[in-house]
Design a protein around this motif. Structure first.
Motif, PDB file in Angstrom:
ATOM      1  N   TYR A 194     -41.279 -44.607 -19.204  1.00 40.54           N
ATOM      2  CA  TYR A 194     -41.120 -43.163 -19.390  1.00 40.54           C
ATOM      3  C   TYR A 194     -42.139 -42.722 -20.434  1.00 40.54           C
ATOM      4  CZ  TYR A 194     -38.762 -38.720 -20.519  1.00 40.54           C
ATOM      5  OH  TYR A 194     -38.458 -37.397 -20.731  1.00 40.54           O
ATOM      6  N   ASN A 195     -42.996 -41.787 -20.071  1.00 36.91           N
ATOM      7  CA  ASN A 195     -44.170 -41.504 -20.907  1.00 36.91           C
ATOM      8  C   ASN A 195     -44.177 -40.115 -21.533  1.00 36.91           C
ATOM      9  OD1 ASN A 195     -45.218 -44.068 -20.109  1.00 36.91           O
ATOM     10  ND2 ASN A 195     -45.818 -43.161 -18.164  1.00 36.91           N
ATOM     11  N   THR A 196     -43.013 -39.470 -21.570  1.00 36.03           N
ATOM     12  CA  THR A 196     -42.931 -38.103 -22.094  1.00 36.03           C
ATOM     13  C   THR A 196     -42.440 -38.100 -23.535  1.00 36.03           C
ATOM     14  OG1 THR A 196     -42.231 -37.454 -19.886  1.00 36.03           O
ATOM     15  CG2 THR A 196     -41.965 -35.830 -21.601  1.00 36.03           C
ATOM     16  N   GLN A 197     -42.905 -37.159 -24.347  1.00 42.26           N
ATOM     17  CA  GLN A 197     -42.268 -36.927 -25.638  1.00 42.26           C
ATOM     18  C   GLN A 197     -40.892 -36.342 -25.340  1.00 42.26           C
ATOM     19  OE1 GLN A 197     -45.071 -35.546 -24.609  1.00 42.26           O
ATOM     20  NE2 GLN A 197     -45.164 -33.374 -25.047  1.00 42.26           N
ATOM     21  N   GLY A 226     -43.556 -42.129 -25.254  1.00 47.59           N
ATOM     22  CA  GLY A 226     -43.806 -40.822 -25.868  1.00 47.59           C
ATOM     23  C   GLY A 226     -43.190 -40.711 -27.252  1.00 47.59           C
ATOM     24  N   THR A 227     -43.567 -39.667 -27.977  1.00 48.06           N
ATOM     25  CA  THR A 227     -43.044 -39.490 -29.327  1.00 48.06           C
ATOM     26  C   THR A 227     -41.632 -38.911 -29.296  1.00 48.06           C
ATOM     27  OG1 THR A 227     -44.132 -37.354 -29.382  1.00 48.06           O
ATOM     28  CG2 THR A 227     -45.257 -39.179 -30.482  1.00 48.06           C
ATOM     29  N   GLY A 285     -48.466 -37.117 -30.536  1.00 53.02           N
ATOM     30  CA  GLY A 285     -49.073 -38.431 -30.649  1.00 53.02           C
ATOM     31  C   GLY A 285     -50.495 -38.480 -30.146  1.00 53.02           C
ATOM     32  N   TYR A 286     -50.961 -37.382 -29.572  1.00 53.22           N
ATOM     33  CA  TYR A 286     -52.334 -37.376 -29.074  1.00 53.22           C
ATOM     34  C   TYR A 286     -52.893 -35.967 -29.081  1.00 53.22           C
ATOM     35  CZ  TYR A 286     -56.400 -37.725 -26.071  1.00 53.22           C
ATOM     36  OH  TYR A 286     -57.682 -37.661 -25.591  1.00 53.22           O
ATOM     37  N   PHE A 287     -54.149 -35.827 -29.488  1.00 49.09           N
ATOM     38  CA  PHE A 287     -54.916 -34.604 -29.282  1.00 49.09           C
ATOM     39  C   PHE A 287     -56.304 -35.006 -28.825  1.00 49.09           C
ATOM     40  CE2 PHE A 287     -51.781 -33.180 -32.446  1.00 49.09           C
ATOM     41  CZ  PHE A 287     -51.322 -32.016 -31.850  1.00 49.09           C
ATOM     42  N   GLU A 288     -56.949 -34.166 -28.046  1.00 52.97           N
ATOM     43  CA  GLU A 288     -58.283 -34.506 -27.535  1.00 52.97           C
ATOM     44  C   GLU A 288     -59.279 -34.801 -28.648  1.00 52.97           C
ATOM     45  OE1 GLU A 288     -60.142 -31.815 -24.831  1.00 52.97           O
ATOM     46  OE2 GLU A 288     -59.152 -32.695 -23.091  1.00 52.97           O
ATOM     47  N   GLU A 289     -59.054 -34.198 -29.823  1.00 48.35           N
ATOM     48  CA  GLU A 289     -60.056 -34.290 -30.883  1.00 48.35           C
ATOM     49  C   GLU A 289     -59.977 -35.588 -31.672  1.00 48.35           C
ATOM     50  OE1 GLU A 289     -58.489 -31.505 -29.954  1.00 48.35           O
ATOM     51  OE2 GLU A 289     -60.394 -30.871 -29.066  1.00 48.35           O
ATOM     52  N   THR A 313     -49.305 -41.544 -20.241  1.00 47.46           N
ATOM     53  CA  THR A 313     -49.189 -42.089 -18.889  1.00 47.46           C
ATOM     54  C   THR A 313     -50.288 -43.132 -18.657  1.00 47.46           C
ATOM     55  OG1 THR A 313     -48.290 -39.992 -18.130  1.00 47.46           O
ATOM     56  CG2 THR A 313     -49.136 -41.474 -16.447  1.00 47.46           C
ATOM     57  N   TYR A 314     -51.495 -42.805 -19.134  1.00 44.25           N
ATOM     58  CA  TYR A 314     -52.609 -43.755 -19.052  1.00 44.25           C
ATOM     59  C   TYR A 314     -52.270 -45.021 -19.835  1.00 44.25           C
ATOM     60  CZ  TYR A 314     -57.395 -45.479 -19.900  1.00 44.25           C
ATOM     61  OH  TYR A 314     -58.526 -46.248 -19.999  1.00 44.25           O
ATOM     62  N   GLU A 315     -51.741 -44.834 -21.040  1.00 43.34           N
ATOM     63  CA  GLU A 315     -51.331 -45.980 -21.863  1.00 43.34           C
ATOM     64  C   GLU A 315     -50.354 -46.867 -21.101  1.00 43.34           C
ATOM     65  OE1 GLU A 315     -49.593 -44.912 -25.585  1.00 43.34           O
ATOM     66  OE2 GLU A 315     -51.348 -43.810 -26.278  1.00 43.34           O
ATOM     67  N   GLY A 316     -49.373 -46.226 -20.465  1.00 42.78           N
ATOM     68  CA  GLY A 316     -48.338 -46.969 -19.764  1.00 42.78           C
ATOM     69  C   GLY A 316     -48.937 -47.908 -18.730  1.00 42.78           C
ATOM     70  N   VAL A 317     -49.827 -47.356 -17.898  1.00 44.94           N
ATOM     71  CA  VAL A 317     -50.430 -48.175 -16.846  1.00 44.94           C
ATOM     72  C   VAL A 317     -51.245 -49.310 -17.468  1.00 44.94           C
ATOM     73  CG1 VAL A 317     -51.973 -48.173 -14.856  1.00 44.94           C
ATOM     74  CG2 VAL A 317     -50.529 -46.193 -15.302  1.00 44.94           C
TER      75      VAL A 317
END
Lengths: 288, 411
Positions: free
Chosen positions: B130-133, B147-148, B280-284, B315-319
């Motif tokens: 499960y990959n959602t905050q 997720g966070t 837990g993630y931002f593009e920057e 989701t990428y992390e999960g895979v």
């Protein structure tokens, strides 16, 4: 003191908003007995017209005041020709058909523009009332609602078109016998109702932004207002919007939006129990 | 240019055709592929979140296959669209577990959808990510939760805001379990830090007019507003807040804005500027893994109209983490994989360093606070190795490996 003023202003704005939201529906439902379940999607279309056209460099006010009513009005006329004209007098069928239409519109707009669209900024900015900040845009809504009601009233009361429209609604067969092409009257009325709804959607766009599914959030309020108002377009809409708007907004201030919504529903419920034909079914019967 | 004759055309297409026809047989003869299920809403109310998740999901699988697959086999995505509809979620989850017999599933967006499919996967022992905050509290040996949770984000955001702006907080939240649980966490963290929540208001998801609330907030004069508002109607708050000219008066922080990767684009720059959020993630995020990741995403989806957000990156992390564990363990057996995943290995991900906490099977990860400026989140603070402290309060899978529950963490 400032706070009282702010609350009063917020209430008037809520009433104005209900008037704008339900006028188009009142015209279509009140005059033609067509339940337009796609009313919310007509609003959405008005909103999209503003967002898309301002995105292409059109002035925001032109888009709201001119383009949106024209676009949605024309769309309404097309819908009337293709669907609605076959359904006069068949109230349940019209409900089903327009419900289908609403799903078609949501799907279509999602396909074309995607499920999310950049909104437009609210024009005019804020102003202060004592220690409080309120959006100037509130006054645009209030002014637009007053102007809209005045225009509808003037058209119905003083113009030949208004007279013909009223005659057609009251007794279509007699009107036909007197040489009035009622088909065209119906078409025009539906178009105007749609245009008014498009106008309301346009005014809504800067406040909430637009998504294809936004219509469902407004359809309940619109129908409750129109049905509570009863048969006459102006007095009914105004009376219902005034009553429901102030009750729900008052409750929202006192307790919060959940109870505000609940109070609106409760008020409508009680009113319809006492006045099943709506407010203007018993009081102000002769009004427009 | 190669010369194109009728004969060469026939030959090449004929061979390609034969290969295409033979492909399924070959694959089956070679003992199948490794199947990985993807359950993300590709239509319906949540598609603006589900579509990016699914695109990143496929990208991660392509990456694995380009590198030669896993255990000598290709990885095959099995994707269904539950259409933001819970009964379809349970139908497809069962189908994945029993008919497709997938080796692992990534997916579920809302907590409602997770609680629909989690028991199904648990029953059939289909490994689930499960990959959602989310609000925290899932305790299930069969699930890895990346997720966070509020203890990772809200716990950072509140003290940060209180230090910067002051101790009086006004909470506005969506009127369903996420909003209520988050509001409770906000209250707890505010009080722990010696502050006060002056008012908490809940809004049904269809509320789009916030005039009354904006006036009430001005009356209460908080030092900042904490918003756990959810969905497109609620975006109206930020617009109307800006239109009242309140943006320069009272700062706004949000636990949700930007979560799906499109809110920051829907709001105009003027409406969004200055809103702070924590994820837990931002593009920057400035690390080479992230730069390479974003470049790959941009190359694979040049027309994308969304911003990479936590939910998609995770989701990428999960895979990737699952694939890494498979390669490590030499099998797709769940228990063997769990052993590898919970062994304390640190994964180098676009979001930073990620580790799995063996007690909760949640991620210990870097958490960031960022401020929205011209539709881009600029990172202000980062908190490395933040543990899911909330779920840790109620869940210990090392001691109780049979646990299969979503705890409501009592505050």
């Amino acid at each position: 003191m400032d706070y009282t003023l702010v609350i009063a202003l917020e209430m008037v704005r809520a009433i104005a908003w209900l008037v704008l939201l339900s006028s188009g529906l009142a015209i279509i439902f009140g005059m033609m007995r067509i339940i337009n379940f796609a009313h919310g999607e007509f609003l959405m279309l008005g909103g999209y017209t503003v967002v898309i056209s301002t995105g292409h460099g059109v002035n925001e006010w032109v888009a709201m005041l001119v383009l949106a009513p024209i676009v949605v009005g024309i769309f309404g006329v097309i819908v009337e020709r293709l669907v609605i004209q076959r359904l006069y007098g068949r109230i349940l069928d019209s409900l089903l058909a327009t419900w289908g239409l609403s799903m078609l519109m949501i799907g279509g707009v999602t396909m074309i523009f995607g499920n999310s669209v950049t909104g437009v900024a609210t024009p005019l900015g804020g102003m202060s009332i004592g220690a409080y900040q309120v959006p100037r845009y509130n006054f645009v809504l209030i002014f637009a609602a007053i102007a809209l009601l005045l225009i509808i009233w003037a058209v119905l009361k003083f113009t030949k078109a208004g007279l013909i429209a009223r005659a057609t609604m009251q007794n279509p067969d007699m009107s036909e016998a007197l040489g009035i092409p009622t088909r065209w009257v119906y078409m025009a009325t539906f178009g105007i109702g749609s245009a008014v709804t498009g106008f309301a959607g346009a005014l809504l766009a800067p406040m909430t932004g637009v998504v294809p599914t936004m219509g469902v959030n407004f359809i309940a309020q619109s129908f409750i207002t129109v049905i509570t108002g009863g048969a006459s377009i102006i007095t009914g809409t105004l009376a219902a919007a005034g009553l429901l708007g102030s009750i729900s907004q008052g409750m929202t201030f006192l307790t919060g939006p959940v109870y505000g919504d609940a109070a609106l529903l409760l008020a409508a419920l009680v009113l319809l129990r006492l006045l099943p034909q709506g407010i203007t079914g018993r009081i102000f019967k002769k009004s427009l | 240019m190669t010369k194109f004759s009728r004969r060469s055309f026939l030959r090449s297409t004929g061979m390609a055709g034969a290969a295409a026809l033979a492909a399924p047989l070959v694959a089956r003869a070679a003992g199948d592929t490794i199947k990985i299920g993807g359950l993300h809403d590709l239509s319906g109310a949540l598609d603006s979140v589900g579509v990016p998740m699914n695109q990143v999901f496929k990208l991660a699988i392509d990456e694995i296959n380009e590198a030669g697959g896993l255990l000598g086999k290709m990885v095959e995505p099995v994707i269904y669209d539950p259409q933001s509809n819970m009964s379809l979620y349970s139908q497809y989850a069962t189908q994945m577990a029993l008919k497709d017999r997938v080796d692992v599933v990534m997916g579920g967006i809302t907590s409602a959808s997770r609680e629909t499919i989690r028991p199904i996967f648990h029953r059939y022992k289909t490994f689930y990510f499960y990959n959602t905050q989310y609000e925290g509290g899932v305790c299930d040996r069969n699930e890895i939760t990346l997720g966070t949770t509020p203890a990772q984000t809200v716990a950072r955001l509140i003290p940060y805001g209180m230090k910067l702006y002051g101790k009086k907080v006004y909470t506005i939240a969506a009127d369903y379990n996420y909003g209520h649980i988050t509001a409770a966490w906000v209250k707890r963290y505010v009080e722990e830090n010696g502050g006060e929540v002056v008012e908490t208001e809940f809004f049904p998801l269809d509320v789009a007019q916030f005039g009354a609330t904006i006036s009430k907030i001005q009356g209460a004069k908080p030092d900042f507003v904490l918003s756990a508002l959810v969905g497109t109607s609620h975006l109206g708050f930020y617009r109307q807040w800006a239109a009242s000219g309140m943006k320069s008066e009272i700062p706004v922080m949000s636990t949700v804005l930007g979560a799906g990767g499109s809110d920051q684009l829907i709001l105009t720059a003027e409406e969004g500027n200055g809103i702070t959020a924590s994820f837990g993630y931002f593009e920057e995020i400035d690390n080479p893994t992230n730069k390479a990741f974003l470049a790959k995403v941009a190359a694979a989806y040049p027309d994308k109209d969304w911003v990479m957000s936590e939910i998609s990156e995770v989701t990428y992390e999960g895979v990737k983490m699952w694939a890494d564990a498979v390669a490590d363990a030499g099998t797709t057996d769940r228990d063997a994989l769990l052993e590898v995943l919970t062994s304390g290995k640190t994964y180098d991900m676009p979001a930073g360093k990620v580790k799995i906490d063996p007690k909760t099977q949640h991620a210990i990860r870097d958490v960031y606070i960022a401020e929205l400026q011209d539709q881009i989140f600029n990172i202000l603070e980062s908190y490395p190795n933040s543990p899911p402290a909330d779920t840790q309060m109620v869940c210990d899978l090392v001691a109780n490996p049979d646990s299969n529950q979503h705890f409501e963490i009592s505050l």
